[in-house]
Design a protein around this motif. Structure first.
Motif, PDB file in Angstrom:
ATOM      1  N   GLU B 149       0.834  -1.209   0.000  1.00  0.00           N
ATOM      2  CA  GLU B 149       0.000   0.000   0.000  1.00  0.00           C
ATOM      3  C   GLU B 149       0.865   1.255   0.000  1.00  0.00           C
ATOM      4  N   ARG B 150       2.017   1.177   0.653  1.00  0.00           N
ATOM      5  CA  ARG B 150       2.893   2.345   0.740  1.00  0.00           C
ATOM      6  C   ARG B 150       3.867   2.426  -0.407  1.00  0.00           C
ATOM      7  N   ASN B 151       3.843   1.423  -1.293  1.00  0.00           N
ATOM      8  CA  ASN B 151       4.828   1.344  -2.372  1.00  0.00           C
ATOM      9  C   ASN B 151       6.250   1.335  -1.823  1.00  0.00           C
ATOM     10  N   ASP B 152       6.415   0.663  -0.720  1.00  0.00           N
ATOM     11  CA  ASP B 152       7.736   0.630  -0.093  1.00  0.00           C
ATOM     12  C   ASP B 152       8.411  -0.681  -0.470  1.00  0.00           C
ATOM     13  N   ARG B 153       9.405  -0.596  -1.362  1.00  0.00           N
ATOM     14  CA  ARG B 153      10.089  -1.814  -1.799  1.00  0.00           C
ATOM     15  C   ARG B 153      11.445  -1.975  -1.119  1.00  0.00           C
ATOM     16  N   ARG B 154      11.810  -0.992  -0.323  1.00  0.00           N
ATOM     17  CA  ARG B 154      13.165  -1.058   0.214  1.00  0.00           C
ATOM     18  C   ARG B 154      13.239  -1.554   1.651  1.00  0.00           C
ATOM     19  N   LEU B 155      12.111  -1.471   2.342  1.00  0.00           N
ATOM     20  CA  LEU B 155      12.148  -1.978   3.715  1.00  0.00           C
ATOM     21  C   LEU B 155      12.236  -3.507   3.679  1.00  0.00           C
ATOM     22  N   GLU B 156      13.207  -4.053   4.404  1.00  0.00           N
ATOM     23  CA  GLU B 156      13.434  -5.503   4.354  1.00  0.00           C
ATOM     24  C   GLU B 156      12.691  -6.182   5.488  1.00  0.00           C
ATOM     25  N   VAL B 157      11.993  -7.260   5.169  1.00  0.00           N
ATOM     26  CA  VAL B 157      11.326  -8.067   6.192  1.00  0.00           C
ATOM     27  C   VAL B 157      12.131  -9.348   6.369  1.00  0.00           C
ATOM     28  N   VAL B 158      12.588  -9.587   7.575  1.00  0.00           N
ATOM     29  CA  VAL B 158      13.429 -10.759   7.842  1.00  0.00           C
ATOM     30  C   VAL B 158      12.724 -11.645   8.858  1.00  0.00           C
ATOM     31  N   LEU B 159      12.705 -12.951   8.582  1.00  0.00           N
ATOM     32  CA  LEU B 159      12.076 -13.896   9.509  1.00  0.00           C
ATOM     33  C   LEU B 159      13.127 -14.445  10.466  1.00  0.00           C
ATOM     34  N   ALA B 160      12.800 -14.424  11.737  1.00  0.00           N
ATOM     35  CA  ALA B 160      13.741 -14.915  12.747  1.00  0.00           C
ATOM     36  C   ALA B 160      13.291 -16.294  13.230  1.00  0.00           C
ATOM     37  N   PRO B 161      14.238 -17.139  13.610  1.00  0.00           N
ATOM     38  CA  PRO B 161      13.856 -18.459  14.121  1.00  0.00           C
ATOM     39  C   PRO B 161      13.110 -18.329  15.440  1.00  0.00           C
ATOM     40  N   ARG B 162      12.264 -19.308  15.702  1.00  0.00           N
ATOM     41  CA  ARG B 162      11.449 -19.232  16.912  1.00  0.00           C
ATOM     42  C   ARG B 162      12.277 -19.657  18.124  1.00  0.00           C
ATOM     43  N   ARG B 163      12.776 -18.664  18.830  1.00  0.00           N
ATOM     44  CA  ARG B 163      13.505 -18.902  20.068  1.00  0.00           C
ATOM     45  C   ARG B 163      13.290 -17.692  20.952  1.00  0.00           C
ATOM     46  N   TYR B 164      13.361 -17.920  22.243  1.00  0.00           N
ATOM     47  CA  TYR B 164      13.159 -16.824  23.179  1.00  0.00           C
ATOM     48  C   TYR B 164      14.195 -15.731  22.961  1.00  0.00           C
ATOM     49  N   ILE B 165      15.454 -16.140  22.758  1.00  0.00           N
ATOM     50  CA  ILE B 165      16.504 -15.133  22.665  1.00  0.00           C
ATOM     51  C   ILE B 165      16.687 -14.572  21.268  1.00  0.00           C
TER      52      ILE B 165
END
Lengths: 73, 423, 224
Positions: B149-165
């Motif tokens: 919606e914002r036409n934002d192609r530069r913000l990176e989305v990174v998935l983190a592993p499921r861990r408390y820390i």
């Protein structure tokens, strides 16, 4: 007056325990053989022993850092 | 009683009305998530540049990730760093009891994204990253739609592993630098992503920042208390009628919050989630959501988790299970944490299994004191506070177990998701 | 060129100190790996073991230095001083002496970084220290190679025995090092060592306990 105190890198520390032998006045071992380091400023008579503890740590996990003396704060 | 924790249901507690900006306390989660509704309700994000740091300072905004660090100080430290800077929005929310960040990202993604943009301008960052935990497709989708919606192609989305820390600042930076995601001794504001000065802020903090950028510090301070201004998101769970996310003004009494969520006779309250501590009901009910009030009992709000336990639940089973989970959550880097948490799990497990050995609770007390502050991150501190307060608050039930009796069912009230194995 | 002693004494001293240095170097490697593998278990024994490793290594350096000096001063073989540090410059046996020079260079690097280790980053010191694994085989090759030929030691019974012993010791040490899988193999003094193993079991099972749901007991893995 600026004194120095011991700092431990807990990640690098491998629990050899040699530091506790060389400076029992400031370092004791916990129940798993890892050092509990008292970070308070070192008096002149202990500095030499502290330097030996730093040099002889097989993991190079101990450092001497400048800390402000309580009086200077 | 409904014991499941849901992220969908949200409530707001009405507070005083302010002149500018959203009235009352419904600041973060009010309104539909799409961009046009967002702009219609709040207006466009003004470009404050570095002035935002002064606004955050005047507002007294503090971090909502658990540490409560003054936001303006962190912004200044990063802005003062050498070279191009990085902004990382921490939406990983590894605390299993907490759902506020996921809820915020699903219901108000544009507020969070505004906050990221405002922070990036304030510290002159040329890279923006949003981290969310793997296995949350609804959150990922909401973010993806909002970015489109914002036409934002530069913000990176990174998935983190499921861990408390995973969400620990240095661990998150380690992950972004290609590492496994273990805490390091580097301080992100100096040496962060690609060894550049990096701002790591919780997504709720950034959401508040986006509102401060629009409406200013006076508006922010119009609810809450002088020492603890503004609102905060709580996740209420455990033995409550309506668990979920609540936005509350600081200073509100815990009793009012619990009453709103609907509680019966309470035995104890866990304040601060797995980084917090247990408080017996009579003490919990006398507290307010403020640093001073909670601090008087060595407690802190942490990431805003409040879990209630009643009399119909075996607390010892909960303690033992969470103790085991702490041990599994360790990065295995620091001796006191790796072995201490393992042995704490063994001791609490023995109590749960009915061992009459008096050394077991004595060992829990001894080892919680022994592991505090001995790690590269605060995991051992969290485990210590949780377990040490647990064996105090539930002393009677522990004594029963050790005498070979348990009269309460194991309800598996507190979630203990298995952490993703290390590579 | 006048030597420290008479020619034949230099010659024998050079070869003797060379073999002793090789034996001491082997002992150093063995001690280093024994420390890594925590052969010494108790508090003060670990400290002593660490210090012995260091002292034996210094002794090895001393014998190496005497070995070098007698090589320079020996009249029978023309070995310019610089060739002892820079490979390839020796007129006599340039390849094998050159290997000796390489070995000494590596040893110097290890020694200097170890003396200055409290001023270095751990990674730096560690990488240089690993050159020891290159230093030893180079020293061995130098010994065997420059000892070949008439009148020298390679091929004689006693030197063969030495080579087999130090060679086996080094191989064993390296095997231990490689199979140790980093810090995973490190088991600390278990807390139960300070008290009888485990806790007393329950005489009667608690009325309503069941196994903890979805919580397997795993031994936490330490990273390498």
């Amino acid at each position: 007056m600026t004194r120095r105190g011991l700092r431990l890198d807990p990640i690098g520390c491998d629990g050899h325990g040699i530091c506790a032998d060389l400076l029992p006045e400031r370092i004791t071992l916990d129940d798993w053989g890892y050092p509990i380091v008292d970070p308070s400023p070192l008096s002149d008579d202990l500095i030499g022993h502290a330097e030996r503890a730093v040099t002889n740590c097989p993991a190079l996990a101990l450092r001497l850092e400048k800390v402000l003396d309580a009086a200077a704060r | 009683m409904n014991r499941t924790l849901t992220a969908e249901r949200t409530e707001t507690l009405v507070g005083p009305v302010s002149a500018v900006g959203p009235a009352g306390v419904a600041r973060l989660l009010d309104g539909p998530p799409d961009l046009s509704s967002h702009v219609a309700r709040l207006g466009r994000l003004p470009d404050r540049g570095a002035q935002l740091i002064d606004l955050a300072q005047a507002a007294g905004l503090t971090g909502r990730g658990g540490a409560g660090f003054p936001t303006a100080r962190k912004l200044s430290a990063v802005a003062a760093g050498a070279g191009p800077r990085v902004v990382v929005a921490n939406g990983t929310e590894g605390e299993p009891l907490s759902a506020k960040d996921k809820t915020l990202l699903v219901r108000s993604p544009h507020l969070v994204l505004d906050g990221i943009d405002a922070a990036a301008r304030a510290v002159r960052a040329n890279r923006r990253i949003l981290c969310i935990e793997r296995g949350n497709p609804a959150v990922h989708e909401a973010v993806r739609i909002a970015l489109a919606e914002r036409n934002d192609r530069r913000l990176e989305v990174v998935l983190a592993p499921r861990r408390y820390i995973s969400g620990q600042e240095a661990a998150l930076v380690d992950l972004l630098n290609g590492g496994p995601g273990r805490p390091t001794l580097d301080r992100p504001f100096e040496t962060g992503v690609s060894r550049r000065p990096t701002l790591v802020d919780n997504v709720e903090t950034l959401a508040h920042l986006a509102l401060v950028a629009r409406f200013g510090p006076d508006w922010y301070r119009s609810v809450g208390t002088p020492a603890d201004p503004g609102t905060t998101l709580l996740t209420l769970g455990g033995a409550v009628k309506t668990p979920g996310i609540y936005e509350v003004p600081h200073g509100i009494s815990l009793r009012a919050v619990l009453a709103h969520a609907g509680v019966g006779p309470t035995r104890a309250v866990l304040v601060g989630g797995y980084f917090g501590r247990w408080l017996p009901a009579r003490i919990a009910e006398s507290l307010t959501i403020s640093r001073q009030s909670l601090g008087a009992h060595d407690a802190g709000l942490g990431c805003g988790v409040i879990a209630v336990i009643d009399d119909d639940c075996c607390a010892v089973a909960e303690l033992a299970r969470v103790a085991e989970w702490y041990a599994q959550s360790s990065a295995g880097q620091c001796g006191a944490c790796t072995w201490g948490l393992r042995d704490l799990a063994a001791a609490t497990g023995a109590i749960h299994q009915g061992s009459p050995d008096p050394r077991a609770p004595a060992d829990v007390r001894r080892w919680t004191a022994m592991v505090r502050g001995r790690g590269a991150c605060r995991l051992p501190d969290g485990a210590a506070a949780f377990l040490e307060s647990g064996i105090d608050v539930f002393a009677e039930e522990i004594a029963q177990h050790q005498a070979g009796l348990c009269t309460r069912p194991d309800r598996h009230l507190l979630p203990t998701p298995t952490p993703q194995p290390w590579p | 060129m006048s030597g420290l002693l008479s020619t034949s004494a230099d010659w024998y001293l050079m070869r003797a100190t060379g073999f002793i240095a090789l034996i001491l170097l082997t002992t150093t490697v063995g001690l280093g790996i024994a420390n890594l593998a925590r052969v010494a278990k108790g508090p003060w024994t670990r400290t002593v073991a660490a210090l012995v490793h260091r002292n034996v290594s210094l002794l090895a350096v001393v014998f190496t230095v005497v070995h070098i000096l007698t090589a320079i001063s020996d009249k029978y073989v023309k070995v310019p001083a610089l060739s002892l540090l820079v490979p390839g410059l020796s007129g006599y046996d340039p390849f094998w002496i050159g290997l000796g020079a390489v070995s000494i260079d590596l040893l110097i690097a290890v020694m200097v970084t170890s003396l200055l280790r409290s001023h270095l980053r751990k990674r730096t010191w560690q990488l240089v220290h690993w050159l020891a694994y290159l230093c030893w085989p180079t020293a061995l090759a130098h010994s065997i190679g420059s000892g070949s030929g008439t009148g020298v030691d390679t091929g004689k019974g006693w030197s063969t025995v030495i080579y087999i012993v130090v060679g086996s010791a080094f191989a064993a040490a390296v095997t231990v090092r490689l199979t140790r899988r980093g810090r995973d193999a490190v088991t600390p003094l278990p807390a139960s060592a300070r008290r009888p193993a485990g806790y007393a079991p329950s005489a009667t099972a608690p009325t309503e306990t069941r196994p903890l749901a979805a919580a397997g007991t795993t031994r936490p893995r330490r990273n390498t």
